[in-house]
Structures are given as structure tokens and as C-alpha cells.
Write a protein that holds these residues in place. Structure first.
Motif, PDB file in Angstrom:
ATOM      1  N   ILE A  26      24.022  -4.234  -1.545  1.00  0.00           N
ATOM      2  CA  ILE A  26      22.993  -5.196  -1.924  1.00  0.00           C
ATOM      3  C   ILE A  26      21.641  -4.600  -1.558  1.00  0.00           C
ATOM      4  CG2 ILE A  26      22.065  -7.504  -1.511  1.00  0.00           C
ATOM      5  CD1 ILE A  26      24.925  -8.379  -0.792  1.00  0.00           C
ATOM      6  N   CYS A  27      20.763  -4.459  -2.537  1.00  0.00           N
ATOM      7  CA  CYS A  27      19.448  -3.869  -2.288  1.00  0.00           C
ATOM      8  C   CYS A  27      18.370  -4.939  -2.245  1.00  0.00           C
ATOM      9  CB  CYS A  27      19.118  -2.828  -3.359  1.00  0.00           C
ATOM     10  SG  CYS A  27      20.102  -1.311  -3.210  1.00  0.00           S
ATOM     11  N   THR A  28      17.247  -4.582  -1.646  1.00  0.00           N
ATOM     12  CA  THR A  28      16.129  -5.509  -1.498  1.00  0.00           C
ATOM     13  C   THR A  28      15.433  -5.711  -2.835  1.00  0.00           C
ATOM     14  OG1 THR A  28      14.584  -3.745  -0.898  1.00  0.00           O
ATOM     15  CG2 THR A  28      15.830  -4.784   0.896  1.00  0.00           C
ATOM     16  N   ASP A  29      14.358  -6.472  -2.814  1.00  0.00           N
ATOM     17  CA  ASP A  29      13.721  -6.908  -4.058  1.00  0.00           C
ATOM     18  C   ASP A  29      12.973  -5.810  -4.803  1.00  0.00           C
ATOM     19  OD1 ASP A  29      14.371  -9.740  -4.033  1.00  0.00           O
ATOM     20  OD2 ASP A  29      13.073  -9.875  -2.277  1.00  0.00           O
ATOM     21  N   HIS A  30      12.552  -4.751  -4.099  1.00  0.00           N
ATOM     22  CA  HIS A  30      11.686  -3.761  -4.730  1.00  0.00           C
ATOM     23  C   HIS A  30      12.219  -2.341  -4.541  1.00  0.00           C
ATOM     24  CE1 HIS A  30       8.991  -7.241  -3.931  1.00  0.00           C
ATOM     25  NE2 HIS A  30       8.531  -6.939  -5.129  1.00  0.00           N
ATOM     26  N   MET A  31      11.702  -1.450  -5.344  1.00  0.00           N
ATOM     27  CA  MET A  31      11.959  -0.018  -5.215  1.00  0.00           C
ATOM     28  C   MET A  31      10.677   0.716  -5.568  1.00  0.00           C
ATOM     29  SD  MET A  31      14.313   0.662  -8.605  1.00  0.00           S
ATOM     30  CE  MET A  31      13.702   0.298 -10.264  1.00  0.00           C
ATOM     31  N   ILE A  32      10.621   1.990  -5.199  1.00  0.00           N
ATOM     32  CA  ILE A  32       9.486   2.833  -5.580  1.00  0.00           C
ATOM     33  C   ILE A  32      10.008   3.958  -6.462  1.00  0.00           C
ATOM     34  CG2 ILE A  32       7.830   4.544  -4.718  1.00  0.00           C
ATOM     35  CD1 ILE A  32       7.250   2.724  -2.381  1.00  0.00           C
ATOM     36  N   VAL A  33       9.303   4.216  -7.563  1.00  0.00           N
ATOM     37  CA  VAL A  33       9.713   5.263  -8.497  1.00  0.00           C
ATOM     38  C   VAL A  33       8.510   6.137  -8.837  1.00  0.00           C
ATOM     39  CG1 VAL A  33      11.561   3.861  -9.488  1.00  0.00           C
ATOM     40  CG2 VAL A  33       9.296   3.840 -10.542  1.00  0.00           C
ATOM     41  N   ALA A  34       8.787   7.402  -9.108  1.00  0.00           N
ATOM     42  CA  ALA A  34       7.774   8.339  -9.609  1.00  0.00           C
ATOM     43  C   ALA A  34       8.507   9.384 -10.432  1.00  0.00           C
ATOM     44  CB  ALA A  34       6.997   9.000  -8.471  1.00  0.00           C
ATOM     45  N   LEU A  50       9.333  -3.577  13.493  1.00  0.00           N
ATOM     46  CA  LEU A  50      10.101  -2.734  12.576  1.00  0.00           C
ATOM     47  C   LEU A  50       9.897  -1.281  12.953  1.00  0.00           C
ATOM     48  CD1 LEU A  50       9.625  -4.202   8.976  1.00  0.00           C
ATOM     49  CD2 LEU A  50      11.796  -3.817  10.148  1.00  0.00           C
ATOM     50  N   ARG A  51      10.964  -0.500  12.960  1.00  0.00           N
ATOM     51  CA  ARG A  51      10.871   0.897  13.361  1.00  0.00           C
ATOM     52  C   ARG A  51      11.669   1.788  12.414  1.00  0.00           C
ATOM     53  NH1 ARG A  51      10.982  -1.755  18.329  1.00  0.00           N
ATOM     54  NH2 ARG A  51       9.328  -1.127  19.773  1.00  0.00           N
ATOM     55  N   MET A  52      11.185   3.011  12.258  1.00  0.00           N
ATOM     56  CA  MET A  52      11.932   4.073  11.595  1.00  0.00           C
ATOM     57  C   MET A  52      12.313   5.112  12.648  1.00  0.00           C
ATOM     58  SD  MET A  52      11.846   3.159   8.363  1.00  0.00           S
ATOM     59  CE  MET A  52      12.401   4.669   7.576  1.00  0.00           C
ATOM     60  N   PHE A  53      13.305   5.948  12.329  1.00  0.00           N
ATOM     61  CA  PHE A  53      13.747   6.972  13.275  1.00  0.00           C
ATOM     62  C   PHE A  53      13.572   8.355  12.663  1.00  0.00           C
ATOM     63  CE2 PHE A  53      17.139   9.646  15.157  1.00  0.00           C
ATOM     64  CZ  PHE A  53      16.721   9.609  16.479  1.00  0.00           C
ATOM     65  N   ARG A  54      12.591   9.085  13.120  1.00  0.00           N
ATOM     66  CA  ARG A  54      12.339  10.477  12.751  1.00  0.00           C
ATOM     67  C   ARG A  54      12.340  10.684  11.224  1.00  0.00           C
ATOM     68  NH1 ARG A  54      15.313  14.370  17.124  1.00  0.00           N
ATOM     69  NH2 ARG A  54      13.388  15.543  16.834  1.00  0.00           N
ATOM     70  N   SER A  55      11.644   9.811  10.528  1.00  0.00           N
ATOM     71  CA  SER A  55      11.619   9.869   9.063  1.00  0.00           C
ATOM     72  C   SER A  55      10.979  11.155   8.551  1.00  0.00           C
ATOM     73  CB  SER A  55      10.889   8.650   8.498  1.00  0.00           C
ATOM     74  OG  SER A  55       9.592   8.513   9.077  1.00  0.00           O
ATOM     75  N   ASP A  56      10.180  11.802   9.376  1.00  0.00           N
ATOM     76  CA  ASP A  56       9.595  13.075   8.955  1.00  0.00           C
ATOM     77  C   ASP A  56      10.686  14.122   8.726  1.00  0.00           C
ATOM     78  OD1 ASP A  56      10.092  12.994  11.749  1.00  0.00           O
ATOM     79  OD2 ASP A  56       8.714  14.663  12.089  1.00  0.00           O
ATOM     80  N   LEU A  84       5.362   6.705   1.242  1.00  0.00           N
ATOM     81  CA  LEU A  84       5.975   5.790   0.273  1.00  0.00           C
ATOM     82  C   LEU A  84       7.122   5.005   0.909  1.00  0.00           C
ATOM     83  CD1 LEU A  84       6.014   8.067  -2.909  1.00  0.00           C
ATOM     84  CD2 LEU A  84       4.493   6.128  -2.453  1.00  0.00           C
ATOM     85  N   ILE A  85       7.920   5.678   1.726  1.00  0.00           N
ATOM     86  CA  ILE A  85       9.027   5.003   2.420  1.00  0.00           C
ATOM     87  C   ILE A  85       8.486   3.890   3.305  1.00  0.00           C
ATOM     88  CG2 ILE A  85      10.776   5.294   4.207  1.00  0.00           C
ATOM     89  CD1 ILE A  85      11.275   8.115   3.066  1.00  0.00           C
ATOM     90  N   TYR A  86       7.451   4.189   4.078  1.00  0.00           N
ATOM     91  CA  TYR A  86       6.883   3.189   4.980  1.00  0.00           C
ATOM     92  C   TYR A  86       6.301   2.011   4.197  1.00  0.00           C
ATOM     93  CZ  TYR A  86       7.416   5.539   9.460  1.00  0.00           C
ATOM     94  OH  TYR A  86       7.941   6.071  10.606  1.00  0.00           O
ATOM     95  N   THR A  87       5.728   2.293   3.048  1.00  0.00           N
ATOM     96  CA  THR A  87       5.168   1.207   2.246  1.00  0.00           C
ATOM     97  C   THR A  87       6.261   0.270   1.758  1.00  0.00           C
ATOM     98  OG1 THR A  87       3.309   2.576   1.512  1.00  0.00           O
ATOM     99  CG2 THR A  87       3.840   0.647   0.179  1.00  0.00           C
ATOM    100  N   LEU A  88       7.346   0.817   1.248  1.00  0.00           N
ATOM    101  CA  LEU A  88       8.435  -0.017   0.753  1.00  0.00           C
ATOM    102  C   LEU A  88       9.044  -0.845   1.883  1.00  0.00           C
ATOM    103  CD1 LEU A  88      10.236  -0.891  -1.585  1.00  0.00           C
ATOM    104  CD2 LEU A  88      11.696   1.091  -1.126  1.00  0.00           C
ATOM    105  N   VAL A  89       9.228  -0.229   3.032  1.00  0.00           N
ATOM    106  CA  VAL A  89       9.774  -0.957   4.179  1.00  0.00           C
ATOM    107  C   VAL A  89       8.829  -2.078   4.611  1.00  0.00           C
ATOM    108  CG1 VAL A  89      10.399  -0.761   6.620  1.00  0.00           C
ATOM    109  CG2 VAL A  89      11.185   0.968   4.999  1.00  0.00           C
ATOM    110  N   SER A  90       7.531  -1.816   4.571  1.00  0.00           N
ATOM    111  CA  SER A  90       6.574  -2.842   4.986  1.00  0.00           C
ATOM    112  C   SER A  90       6.547  -4.006   3.999  1.00  0.00           C
ATOM    113  CB  SER A  90       5.172  -2.233   5.111  1.00  0.00           C
ATOM    114  OG  SER A  90       4.655  -1.851   3.848  1.00  0.00           O
ATOM    115  N   VAL A  91       6.795  -3.743   2.720  1.00  0.00           N
ATOM    116  CA  VAL A  91       6.774  -4.803   1.708  1.00  0.00           C
ATOM    117  C   VAL A  91       8.015  -5.685   1.808  1.00  0.00           C
ATOM    118  CG1 VAL A  91       6.921  -5.264  -0.775  1.00  0.00           C
ATOM    119  CG2 VAL A  91       5.269  -3.605   0.090  1.00  0.00           C
ATOM    120  N   ASP A  92       9.189  -5.080   1.922  1.00  0.00           N
ATOM    121  CA  ASP A  92      10.432  -5.855   1.906  1.00  0.00           C
ATOM    122  C   ASP A  92      10.986  -6.158   3.299  1.00  0.00           C
ATOM    123  OD1 ASP A  92      10.486  -6.130  -0.795  1.00  0.00           O
ATOM    124  OD2 ASP A  92      12.061  -4.655  -1.172  1.00  0.00           O
TER     125      ASP A  92
END
Length: 327
Positions: free
Chosen positions: A36-44, A92-98, A124-132
Motif C-alpha cells: 500500500i503506497c501513500t498518496d503521492h509520488m515524485i517522477v522525472a 520524522l527521521r531518515m537513516f543515512r539517505s545520502d 526529492l526524497i525528503y520532500t516526498l516524505v515531508s508531504v505524505d
């Protein structure tokens, strides 16, 4: 040809969903067989002549791909897996996303997909996480996580083995249940002599789909025999490489009495340079320097059997983003 337009997170366009979905509870997650995925995605999108398009944040939904898309025929696809966590302090936290962003670039280059700036991907990852994140990981669900999956696929529609001239980057967030350790730890079966997960000169070090699908036949056979995963061996000596899709570690006493944490090396490119793998090694070196020696080298199933027979094996465990557990 170098991309004319680089991937640029600052140009991100926003199109928010008008029909947000209900966030599932733990019971629904446990019963659901699909992610089950969240409401949004990012595409390019990317084109060999024009470079990267303006990235878009848009409602989660299907793609339109021609049946001749190169990802469907020649496995031009790579991905990453990392988590966004809701802390018990509400943050909210990410783990070593770099590290994951840099590894996706390496994987993309390995299978002739386009280059990009890993820093822009991380933004872009941080933006999507912050939105959803606020709705899908509310503060009432401390300890839960969203599984972050950035992916690049070849989309050019010319049948023929050639370097892709078009590609699509997308980032999705999967809402997944926690994976608990089996009672008593995982049981691993060593792989048959005629099955290997990766090989020297191959692509076992890159996170591409072709590393995973071909392993399932042997894994299913292990399940039927009561095992949880396969301890993949390589070469005539039975070198230990990975446990399922995770990095594998052993803690034992050497014959000189010294405690040692050992895992397979990266120099032959047989295994994935796991983010949790590196974290385990860094922590052990930093905090257990006086108690245990940390070693990255080839070691065999025979060495493990000998350590067991002599009472020197202390622990074995697998570590990866999806789950880390004892064996």
C-alpha cells in the motif's frame, strides 16, 4: 552523451491529490498481500538529448509504458530501499539517505542508465516524505516507518540490446508492516552447488532487479524444507556471501581466543555495499574496539562448521534495510 539538463530538485512542481486514501491500520496491513503506497509520488523523465525533465510531485498512480519499453525486455532498472521513521519524540527521521542516493547512482551507471546528482535525489526524497509523512506516519504511530523506494527504469521503446536513450526516475513510499524476527532466529540453508546469487565480474554489488528474481526458485525450495532464507555460497571453497538479500555476519572466537566480527569483503564485488552493513561495522569499531576485532575478508562455510564443532561460534546475523535478525 552527457545530460543537457541536470536533475534539479529546486524546480519541483506540485500537484496534490484531491482524493486522499484512508491510511490503513496494522490489521489491514497484515492481511494485505500488496504494498500500500501513500498518496503521492515524485517522477522525472530523462532523454539522452535533452536530459532530465522538471520533476513533479503528483498523485500516486499507474504509468503508461509501451510493450517495447527496454526495462521490460532487458532489465534496465535499478532501485533503492530506505526507511522514514516516526520517532518516539514525534520527529520524522531518515537513516543515512545520502548513502542510498549515492548507491542508486552507482547502480544506474552499472546498467547504462543516466547519471544524476545524488544530492538532488536526496532532496526529492525528503520532500516526498515531508508531504505524505504527517498523515501516513502520525505521531500516534511512533516506531512505525514508510519504506522509501527510488527507482530508475529504461523507457525507450526500441527493441534491441543498446544503451537506453530514455528513462524514468520515480520515488514512492510504501506503508508496510513491521517484520518480526522468527522465534529462535532465522534458519539458513546453504545453497546447492549449482546455484549462486552472484559471481565475480558480475553485478552482485549493484541494486538491480536481476539480482533478486533469479534467486527465488532456490529460496522457495528452502522454505519448503523449513528454512527462512539461503546462505549463499560462492566458489570451490564455499565462501559465505549473503543471507537471502541481506549482508551476513558471524561473531566467533578465533583460535587465539580473540573475539571477531567477520563479514564478506567488497573488493570482489560479489555483495551489496549495504548501508546497515557499514553501520554495523562502524559501530563495532567505534564502541567495541577493546572487546572485538572487526574483519572484512572471505570466510567459508567450512570455517563456520569448524567453529561450531569447537564451540567457538557465538552468533550469526543478517543485516539489511528491510529487516535485521539473528540466525
Amino acid at each position: 552523451m552527457e545530460s543537457a539538463q541536470p536533475l534539479d530538485a529546486s524546480q519541483l512542481r506540485y500537484q496534490y491529490t484531491t482524493t486522499p486514501r484512508e491510511v490503513p491500520d496494522a490489521e489491514i496491513l497484515a492481511k494485505n498481500k500488496q504494498t500500500i503506497c501513500t498518496d503521492h509520488m515524485i517522477v522525472a523523465s530523462w532523454d539522452v538529448n535533452s536530459g532530465w525533465s522538471t520533476p513533479e510531485l503528483k498523485p500516486y498512480g499507474p504509468f503508461n509504458l509501451l510493450p517495447t519499453a527496454s526495462c521490460l525486455h532487458y532489465a534496465y532498472e535499478c532501485f533503492e530501499g530506505l526507511k522514514a521513521y516516526r520517532g518516539h519524540d514525534g520527529k520524522l527521521r531518515m537513516f543515512r539517505s545520502d548513502r542510498n542516493s549515492q548507491r542508486l547512482l552507482m547502480s544506474s551507471e552499472r546498467i547504462s542508465l543516466p547519471k544524476f546528482d545524488p544530492i538532488e535525489l536526496e532532496k526529492l526524497i525528503y520532500t516526498l516524505v515531508s508531504v505524505d509523512g504527517a498523515r501516513w506516519l502520525p505521531k500516534t504511530r511512533a516506531g512505525d516507518f514508510l519504506y522509501v523506494r527510488p527507482t530508475i527504469i529504461g523507457t525507450d521503446s526500441q527493441i534491441g540490446v543498446a544503451k537506453p536513450t530514455a528513462a524514468l526516475l520515480y520515488i514512492i513510499l510504501g506503508y508496510m508492516p513491521r517484520v518480526d524476527q522468527p522465534v529462535g532466529g532465522k534458519r539458513l540453508m546453504t545453497n546447492p552447488d549449482d546455484v549462486v546469487r552472484s559471481w565475480v565480474g558480475g553485478f552482485g554489488y549493484a541494486k538491480v532487479g536481476a539480482n533478486y528474481g533469479p534467486s527465488l526458485q532456490a529460496t522457495e525450495a528452502a522454505y519448503r524444507q523449513g528454512y527462512h532464507q539461503i546462505l549463499w555460497l560462492y566458489g570451490p571453497n564455499g565462501d559465505c556471501t549473503e543471507a537471502g538479500g541481506s549482508n551476513f555476519f558471524v561473531v566467533w572466537k578465533r583460535k587465539d581466543g580473540k573475539k571477531e566480527l567477520i563479514t564478506a569483503p567488497l573488493d570482489d564485488q560479489l555483495i551489496l555495499d549495504g548501508v546497515t552493513r557499514r553501520s554495523c561495522l562502524d559501530l563495532a569499531k567505534d564502541r567495541l574496539e577493546d572487546e572485538i576485532e572487526v574483519t572484512e575478508r572471505k570466510f567459508t562455510i567450512g570455517e563456520i562448521q569448524e567453529a561450531v564443532s569447537e564451540g567457538r561460534l557465538l552468533e550469526a546475523f543478517a543485516a539489511g534495510t528491510a529487516v535485521s535478525s539473528d540466525s
